[in-house]
Design a protein around this motif. Structure first.
Motif, PDB file in Angstrom:
ATOM      1  N   HIS A  69      -6.371  13.934 -13.032  1.00 51.49           N
ATOM      2  CA  HIS A  69      -6.256  14.411 -14.401  1.00 51.49           C
ATOM      3  C   HIS A  69      -7.616  14.461 -15.087  1.00 51.49           C
ATOM      4  CE1 HIS A  69      -6.430  10.037 -14.842  1.00 51.49           C
ATOM      5  NE2 HIS A  69      -6.770  10.217 -16.108  1.00 51.49           N
ATOM      6  N   TRP A  70      -7.606  14.916 -16.328  1.00 51.32           N
ATOM      7  CA  TRP A  70      -8.827  14.923 -17.140  1.00 51.32           C
ATOM      8  C   TRP A  70      -8.450  14.713 -18.599  1.00 51.32           C
ATOM      9  CZ3 TRP A  70      -9.535  19.067 -20.712  1.00 51.32           C
ATOM     10  CH2 TRP A  70      -8.650  20.144 -20.560  1.00 51.32           C
ATOM     11  N   HIS A  71      -9.417  14.190 -19.364  1.00 55.90           N
ATOM     12  CA  HIS A  71      -9.214  13.915 -20.782  1.00 55.90           C
ATOM     13  C   HIS A  71      -9.988  14.927 -21.622  1.00 55.90           C
ATOM     14  CE1 HIS A  71      -7.357  10.102 -19.761  1.00 55.90           C
ATOM     15  NE2 HIS A  71      -8.409   9.799 -19.011  1.00 55.90           N
ATOM     16  N   LEU A  72      -9.374  15.351 -22.709  1.00 59.80           N
ATOM     17  CA  LEU A  72     -10.005  16.338 -23.577  1.00 59.80           C
ATOM     18  C   LEU A  72     -11.221  15.764 -24.292  1.00 59.80           C
ATOM     19  CD1 LEU A  72      -9.838  19.213 -24.741  1.00 59.80           C
ATOM     20  CD2 LEU A  72      -8.398  18.281 -26.570  1.00 59.80           C
ATOM     21  N   THR A  88     -11.972   8.627  -7.571  1.00 58.40           N
ATOM     22  CA  THR A  88     -12.230  10.046  -7.279  1.00 58.40           C
ATOM     23  C   THR A  88     -12.659  10.737  -8.559  1.00 58.40           C
ATOM     24  OG1 THR A  88     -10.521  10.037  -5.562  1.00 58.40           O
ATOM     25  CG2 THR A  88     -11.271  12.178  -6.358  1.00 58.40           C
ATOM     26  N   VAL A  89     -13.852  11.316  -8.541  1.00 58.74           N
ATOM     27  CA  VAL A  89     -14.372  12.034  -9.703  1.00 58.74           C
ATOM     28  C   VAL A  89     -14.860  13.398  -9.237  1.00 58.74           C
ATOM     29  CG1 VAL A  89     -16.031  12.042 -11.598  1.00 58.74           C
ATOM     30  CG2 VAL A  89     -15.088   9.877 -10.799  1.00 58.74           C
ATOM     31  N   ASP A  90     -14.249  14.457  -9.788  1.00 66.17           N
ATOM     32  CA  ASP A  90     -14.601  15.828  -9.430  1.00 66.17           C
ATOM     33  C   ASP A  90     -14.651  16.032  -7.923  1.00 66.17           C
ATOM     34  OD1 ASP A  90     -14.658  16.812 -12.017  1.00 66.17           O
ATOM     35  OD2 ASP A  90     -16.769  16.343 -12.309  1.00 66.17           O
ATOM     36  N   GLY A  91     -13.645  15.487  -7.251  1.00 66.47           N
ATOM     37  CA  GLY A  91     -13.491  15.705  -5.818  1.00 66.47           C
ATOM     38  C   GLY A  91     -14.260  14.750  -4.917  1.00 66.47           C
ATOM     39  N   TYR A 110     -12.677  15.570 -13.800  1.00 68.40           N
ATOM     40  CA  TYR A 110     -11.466  15.348 -13.034  1.00 68.40           C
ATOM     41  C   TYR A 110     -11.561  13.962 -12.387  1.00 68.40           C
ATOM     42  CZ  TYR A 110     -10.420  20.405 -13.219  1.00 68.40           C
ATOM     43  OH  TYR A 110     -10.115  21.683 -13.615  1.00 68.40           O
ATOM     44  N   HIS A 111     -10.498  13.175 -12.497  1.00 67.24           N
ATOM     45  CA  HIS A 111     -10.600  11.840 -11.916  1.00 67.24           C
ATOM     46  C   HIS A 111      -9.234  11.205 -11.666  1.00 67.24           C
ATOM     47  CE1 HIS A 111     -10.145  11.096 -16.232  1.00 67.24           C
ATOM     48  NE2 HIS A 111      -9.743   9.868 -15.943  1.00 67.24           N
ATOM     49  N   THR A 112      -9.229  10.223 -10.807  1.00 67.13           N
ATOM     50  CA  THR A 112      -8.109   9.336 -10.559  1.00 67.13           C
ATOM     51  C   THR A 112      -8.651   8.135  -9.803  1.00 67.13           C
ATOM     52  OG1 THR A 112      -5.870   9.123  -9.671  1.00 67.13           O
ATOM     53  CG2 THR A 112      -7.435  10.362  -8.332  1.00 67.13           C
ATOM     54  N   PHE A 113      -7.815   7.140  -9.601  1.00 65.82           N
ATOM     55  CA  PHE A 113      -8.201   6.016  -8.751  1.00 65.82           C
ATOM     56  C   PHE A 113      -6.958   5.468  -8.078  1.00 65.82           C
ATOM     57  CE2 PHE A 113      -6.770   3.568 -12.418  1.00 65.82           C
ATOM     58  CZ  PHE A 113      -6.219   2.429 -11.850  1.00 65.82           C
ATOM     59  N   HIS A 114      -7.171   4.773  -6.973  1.00 74.03           N
ATOM     60  CA  HIS A 114      -6.066   4.071  -6.343  1.00 74.03           C
ATOM     61  C   HIS A 114      -6.579   2.850  -5.601  1.00 74.03           C
ATOM     62  CE1 HIS A 114      -7.402   6.990  -3.220  1.00 74.03           C
ATOM     63  NE2 HIS A 114      -7.126   6.005  -2.383  1.00 74.03           N
ATOM     64  N   PHE A 115      -5.664   1.964  -5.294  1.00 71.42           N
ATOM     65  CA  PHE A 115      -5.981   0.731  -4.582  1.00 71.42           C
ATOM     66  C   PHE A 115      -6.663   1.057  -3.255  1.00 71.42           C
ATOM     67  CE2 PHE A 115      -4.964  -2.650  -1.602  1.00 71.42           C
ATOM     68  CZ  PHE A 115      -5.195  -3.807  -2.342  1.00 71.42           C
ATOM     69  N   ASN A 116      -7.718   0.331  -2.941  1.00 67.27           N
ATOM     70  CA  ASN A 116      -8.405   0.514  -1.665  1.00 67.27           C
ATOM     71  C   ASN A 116      -7.624  -0.207  -0.577  1.00 67.27           C
ATOM     72  OD1 ASN A 116     -10.136   0.751   0.488  1.00 67.27           O
ATOM     73  ND2 ASN A 116     -11.727  -0.577  -0.353  1.00 67.27           N
TER      74      ASN A 116
END
Length: 217
Positions: A69-72, A88-91, A110-116
């Motif tokens: 997702h991304w924030h305005l 993950t930031v911009d791919g 663009y970003h997200t994160f998840h548990f490693n």
């Protein structure tokens, strides 16, 4: 107008829960008063390694794992207190831990994160954002509680409800196959406004806020 398509949904009473426990105890979100006057929220999220990996192996994902997702307008900050995550930031994927200090996501990235999954311990990450326009504690309480109730009721989340939640927080899904400027226009104005606000709220009768989950700001 089309509210009859909004099927009745059993909602848990989570308004006063802090921390908010989700995924049958595999994850939780603790809410704090923002530390700075212009911060919109401050949360600390925990992924319990053993429970999370067992859930993941069964083909399920944590409700607090954000979509791409991304924030305005908001700048978002991450500070890992324990364990590690994949950001993950911009791919681009980056493995981050407490040694990396504060991580910053700019508006529009663009970003997200998840548990490693290679981490040997639980993940504890503090997240906050500024300015106040955008995601808030109310947004997270509604989103996480709704998604967790969907799991409990073995019901797929309604996409228009999710789009309305996200639109209320000026947060939008990434459409990776489109050029960024086109993808942002479509995700904000078509998915967010038309899908969330017009179809989700006006036609289907969904809400940005539910009294079972939190009190209005």
């Amino acid at each position: 107008m089309l509210s009859f398509l909004n099927k009745p949904f059993a909602r848990s009473q989570t308004t006063s829960q802090n921390p908010l426990v989700t995924d049958n105890g595999a994850t939780l979100t603790e809410f704090f008063m923002p530390e700075h006057p212009h911060d919109a929220f401050c949360v600390k999220q925990t992924f319990f390694k053993d429970k999370y990996l067992k859930m993941k192996a069964a083909g399920d994902e944590a409700v607090i794992t954000p979509p791409y997702h991304w924030h305005l307008n908001q700048i978002e900050y991450f500070e890992i207190e324990k364990g590690s995550l994949i950001l993950t930031v911009d791919g681009k994927d980056t493995v981050a831990s407490s040694q990396d200090g504060m991580l910053t996501i700019q508006p529009g990235e663009y970003h997200t994160f998840h548990f490693n999954p290679e981490s040997t311990e639980d993940l504890v990450v503090k997240i906050w954002a500024e300015p106040e326009d955008g995601a808030t504690e109310q947004f997270f309480r509604n989103l996480f509680s709704y998604l967790d109730d969907c799991k409990k009721n073995k019901t797929a989340p309604n996409v228009f409800q999710l789009l309305l939640f996200l639109h209320s927080a000026e947060t939008y899904l990434v459409l990776p196959k489109l050029p960024k400027f086109i993808g942002k226009f479509v995700s904000r104005h078509i998915l967010g406004f038309v899908g969330g606000k017009i179809i989700g709220e006006k036609l289907l009768g969904f809400r940005e806020n539910y009294p079972e989950y939190t009190t209005p700001n």
